[in-house]
Each structure stands twice: as C-alpha cells, then as structure tokens.
Design a protein around this motif. Structure first.
Motif, PDB file in Angstrom:
ATOM      1  N   ARG A   6      -1.576  -5.663   7.449  1.00  0.00           N
ATOM      2  CA  ARG A   6      -2.566  -4.594   7.275  1.00  0.00           C
ATOM      3  C   ARG A   6      -2.444  -3.614   8.438  1.00  0.00           C
ATOM      4  NH1 ARG A   6      -5.446  -8.780   5.234  1.00  0.00           N
ATOM      5  NH2 ARG A   6      -6.030  -8.563   3.046  1.00  0.00           N
ATOM      6  N   ALA A  35      -3.178  -7.620  -1.210  1.00  0.00           N
ATOM      7  CA  ALA A  35      -4.305  -7.289  -0.313  1.00  0.00           C
ATOM      8  C   ALA A  35      -5.493  -8.217  -0.579  1.00  0.00           C
ATOM      9  CB  ALA A  35      -4.704  -5.823  -0.503  1.00  0.00           C
ATOM     10  N   ASP A  63       1.567  -1.069  -7.870  1.00  0.00           N
ATOM     11  CA  ASP A  63       0.159  -0.902  -7.475  1.00  0.00           C
ATOM     12  C   ASP A  63      -0.596  -2.205  -7.671  1.00  0.00           C
ATOM     13  OD1 ASP A  63       0.292   1.680  -6.662  1.00  0.00           O
ATOM     14  OD2 ASP A  63      -0.502   2.543  -8.526  1.00  0.00           O
ATOM     15  N   ARG A  88       0.499   3.320   1.192  1.00  0.00           N
ATOM     16  CA  ARG A  88      -0.381   3.692   0.073  1.00  0.00           C
ATOM     17  C   ARG A  88      -1.422   2.604  -0.189  1.00  0.00           C
ATOM     18  NH1 ARG A  88       1.602   7.722  -3.037  1.00  0.00           N
ATOM     19  NH2 ARG A  88       0.422   7.049  -4.846  1.00  0.00           N
ATOM     20  N   HIS A  89      -1.134   1.382   0.267  1.00  0.00           N
ATOM     21  CA  HIS A  89      -2.043   0.262   0.008  1.00  0.00           C
ATOM     22  C   HIS A  89      -2.640  -0.312   1.275  1.00  0.00           C
ATOM     23  CE1 HIS A  89      -1.451  -0.107  -4.336  1.00  0.00           C
ATOM     24  NE2 HIS A  89      -0.316   0.507  -4.054  1.00  0.00           N
ATOM     25  N   LEU A 147       0.610  -4.868  -5.000  1.00  0.00           N
ATOM     26  CA  LEU A 147       0.143  -4.696  -3.616  1.00  0.00           C
ATOM     27  C   LEU A 147      -1.368  -4.818  -3.515  1.00  0.00           C
ATOM     28  CD1 LEU A 147       2.605  -2.025  -2.211  1.00  0.00           C
ATOM     29  CD2 LEU A 147       2.592  -4.486  -1.830  1.00  0.00           C
ATOM     30  N   SER A 148      -2.095  -4.427  -4.551  1.00  0.00           N
ATOM     31  CA  SER A 148      -3.541  -4.661  -4.469  1.00  0.00           C
ATOM     32  C   SER A 148      -3.815  -6.160  -4.605  1.00  0.00           C
ATOM     33  CB  SER A 148      -4.335  -3.792  -5.451  1.00  0.00           C
ATOM     34  OG  SER A 148      -4.313  -4.359  -6.717  1.00  0.00           O
TER      35      SER A 148
END
Ligand code: SAM
Ligand code: TMP
Ligand code: ZN
Length: 404
Positions: free
Chosen positions: A254, A183, A176, A230-231, A179-180
């Motif tokens: 994205r 982003a 998590d 999920r991301h 991947l955040s």
C-alpha cells in the motif's frame, strides 16, 4: 478497443492472425470443435500497458481439463521451493501468518508452505490441477480469484500477509477486480508479489511466442507501477528472474507503507533507455518477428525436402503461436514430444501435430528437434545429451533461427 487498465487508446503493433486456444489440445477426430480468435497485440498510449486486443472467455482456457503442470520442470520446482523458503523466513515469519496464492496450479509452491504448517490457501479455477494440489496437502479453493472471491476469503480466513501469483496475473484481463480484491485481502503492511514474463526480455529476444491467449498483459516496471497506483498500491521492489525466458517479480505494498528499493528506479531507467514502450521499438520487434517466421519456414521446408526427420520438443502453450502463425503442420514436424499426460495422444491446437510421450523421442531419435520449450533449454539439453551424441541437432528460433 480501449486499454483494460486505464481506458486509453490502444495502438496495435503486431498481428498473429487467427489462433486457437493455446492449451486446447485436440482429441483426434474432434477437430471441428476448435475455437479461434484474433491474436493481436497493442500498446496503450496513456499508461503504456502492452496487451491483447481480443480476450478469450476465461472458461474456454481454465477448466477441469487445463493441462499445464507447474511441476513439469525440475528447475521450476526448485524455483518455487526456494521462494517458499524465502517467504517462510521473511514475510511469513510472524505470528500465525497467512498466504494466498492465485493460480496455485498443482500446488508446487504451496506444498512447501503446507509442509511447514503455515496457514495458506490456493485459489485455482482449473479443477484437475487443483485436485493435484489438494492431493499434496495444499488447501485449495476451486474458483477464479476476483473481488467477490477475495471478500469471501477475507471473511472466512481473515487478512493475508502475502498474496502471491506466478504466471497468473498477466493471464487476467479484469485487473480492477483483481487489485480491489487484493486490497480487501491484504493486511496493513502486507505485500502482493507476482512474477510474469517481462516485456523487456520479450522485446530484446523477439520471443513472440510469449504472445498467446493466456498471456493477456505484457508487464514492464512502468506499466505495473501505473496499474498499482490506480488502486492505492506502490511498486516497492522488482527482481529479474531467469525463468520462462525472462521474467520480473514485482512487489506491491500500500502506498506510504514501504520505501521502494533502488532496483525499481534502476529498472525504470533501463526501460526508458531501451525504449521498450516506444511505438518505434515495438514496430521494429514486429518486423523482426516476421523475418524470423520466414527463416523458420524456409529452414523446415528445406529439411523436409532433403528427407530429414524433424520432431518438436515440448508442446508448450507458446508453440501454438509459432505453429499457427508460421503455418507449420505435421508435414514439417512429425510429432511433438511432451511429458504432460493430458497432452499426450492429442493433437496440437490448430496445427494438428500429434503429441507423444518422451519415450517416442528416442525411438529412434530424429535428425533435428525443434525446441518449443526453449525456456527450459538448459534442463532439456542436459537431459537429452544422447540425442546430440547420436548426431541430432537442435533448432532454436528465439532470439533468431539457429542450429545448435
Ligand atoms: N502458478 C503456476 C506456475 O507459475 O507454474 C501456474 C501458472 S498457469 C500458466 C496459470 C494458472 O492460473 C492456471 O492454473 C489457471 O487455472 C490459473 N488462473 C487463471 N485465472 C485465474 C484467476 N482469475 N484466479 C486464480 N487463478 C487463475
Ligand atoms: P512451459 O514452457 O509453459 O513451462 O511448458 C513446457 C512444456 O514442455 C510442458 O508441456 C512440459 C514440457 N516439457 C517436456 O516435455 N520435457 C521437459 O523436460 C520439460 C522441462 C518440459
Ligand atoms: Zn492504459
């Protein structure tokens, strides 16, 4: 134990018992200090991610003395240099491009980018290998990549066109945060490209030695697509790679920015047809692995009883699983030959077989060589032709035990 991706329920399908940190080569006399953990692997019933059931703290694996060098194989050097050329000709061909590599290790890939004068940053927590990258002119940040690191990089350097990771993403349980972070870091239209051992190849070849502390996840197109979504990402391309016993290079963008290539649907369909994420397939894999262990131990025991000399070739992280799961020690394998300076003069973790430099392999040649670095078989067998000419025989154990 819940899935580290989706909190779904995990079903264990293989257990390799108590295992040491795979790259923790032991100084002779220091063996009381070793850290052991339970190496077992399970399938998430919700998102189909295959993963370890116990996590080793990251600082125990990745630190100043982390020995693995990306540049240790000529084939891998070529592999990374050709990818660098490809990035430079495509995603990094715009105005003032910027690429970030997670786990850049000794800078093999980024060296080419640096030579081209393109803005880059390697993020590498293992200080010793990070220093080697810096010595090649690569800009390195000695740190674990995670969400907080990404925010700092974004503030200091601006957005990245490409975030890249080879044999690193599957090492990181805290997805998590990763991947955040990606982003945060990626510019609109940018891509996250990563390559790791492929579950499909592991199942097909019964290459159970891909399972060790550092390899936390075993990716498939299906599980990666779910993780990406999920991301807010989409899996837009996949490419099968022959290196390291079979990998896949995944490209994420994205959602809505790029149309997935036909290769994605093709690989998803092939995975369904082969049933690589079916519990029954994974149970059959575990049974095959157990049979392979019995055959290997029987062979080595017979060779010892016949008075044959057996050396190991390549003190790989993978070999830790084989040696400790099979209970192979210095009585069956005299020493392991390896080119990595930081492994030489030490003992293999848990199994305590001496590691010596490659000159020891020929002095004199053994009767048999157990090829732990089987993923580099072509390169190694070509280099060691004289071993076979001297009457030597290679022992391979993946996909089955055999002599060549
Ligand atoms: N990319 C290189 C290659 O493919 O040869 C090195 C792969 S090596 C097996 C894995 C690398 O990931 C190590 O150098 C390790 O220090 C690094 N690593 C582990 N956790 C990391 C993290 N959170 N962020 C960045 N690098 C990490
Ligand atoms: P890897 O399978 O994780 O890439 O590790 C390969 C290991 O084998 C690494 O410790 C370097 C060693 N090695 C040799 O000793 N000789 C060789 O010719 C090659 C290619 C690797
Ligand atoms: Zn899950």
């Amino acid at each position: 134990m819940a899935c580290r991706i989706c909190s779904g329920r995990l079903h264990q399908f293989a257990d390799f018992g108590s295992q040491p940190v795979s790259d923790a080569f032991v100084t002779p006399g220091d063996t009381a200090e070793e850290y052991f953990f339970r190496l077992s692997v399970g399938l998430c019933e919700s998102c189909s991610m295959v993963q370890l059931l116990e996590e080793v703290p990251r600082e125990r694996m990745f630190h100043e003395g982390y020995p693995y060098l990306s540049s240790g194989s000529a084939v891998m050097r070529e592999h990374f240099w050709s990818l660098a050329e490809r990035f430079l000709a495509t995603e990094l061909s715009g105005a003032d491009p910027f690429v970030v590599e997670l786990g850049c290790n000794d800078g093999t890939m980024l060296q080419r980018v640096a030579e081209a004068g393109v803005r880059h940053l390697g993020v590498e927590p293992s200080g010793g290998v990070a220093d080697l990258a810096a010595a090649k002119g690569v800009r390195v940040r000695k740190d674990f990549f995670e969400a907080a690191t990404a925010a700092v990089i974004r503030a200091e350097d601006g957005p990245a066109d490409v975030v890249y990771a080879a044999n690193t993403l599957c090492h990181i349980p805290y997805m998590d945060s990763i991947l955040s972070g990606v982003a945060t870091l990626l510019r609109p239209g940018g891509v996250f490209v990563f390559e790791d051992p492929y579950l499909g190849d592991i199942v097909e070849r019964a290459s159970y030695d891909q399972i060790y502390d550092e390899h936390f996840y075993f990716f498939s197109a299906r599980s990666v697509r779910g993780m990406a979504r999920r991301h807010g990402f989409e899996l837009v391309d996949v490419e099968r790679l022959p290196v390291h016993g079979g990998e896949v290079r995944y490209t994420l963008a994205r959602r809505g920015e790029r149309t997935p290539s036909p290769a994605v649907a093709e690989l998803l369909a092939a995975e369904d047809a082969a049933g690589i994420s079916d519990p029954a397939t994974l149970r059959a894999f575990a049974e095959r692995v157990a049979r392979g262990r019995d055959e290997l131990v029987a062979l080595l025991t017979r060779l010892r009883d016949e008075g044959a000399r057996v050396y190991g070739y390549g003190a790989t992280a993978k070999s830790a699983t084989v040696l400790n799961y099979c209970g192979i020690g210095p009585d069956l394998v005299t020493f392991v030959s390896d080119t990595t300076p930081a492994k030489q003069g030490r003992l293999t973790p848990g199994s305590h077989i001496p590691v010596r430099g490659p000159e020891a392999f020929a002095d004199p040649y053994p009767d048999y060589a157990l090829l732990f670095a089987w993923n580099h078989a072509e390169e190694i067998m070509a280099k060691e032709e004289a071993f076979r000419e001297a009457g030597g025989t290679w022992i391979l154990y993946v996909p089955e035990v055999r002599l060549v």
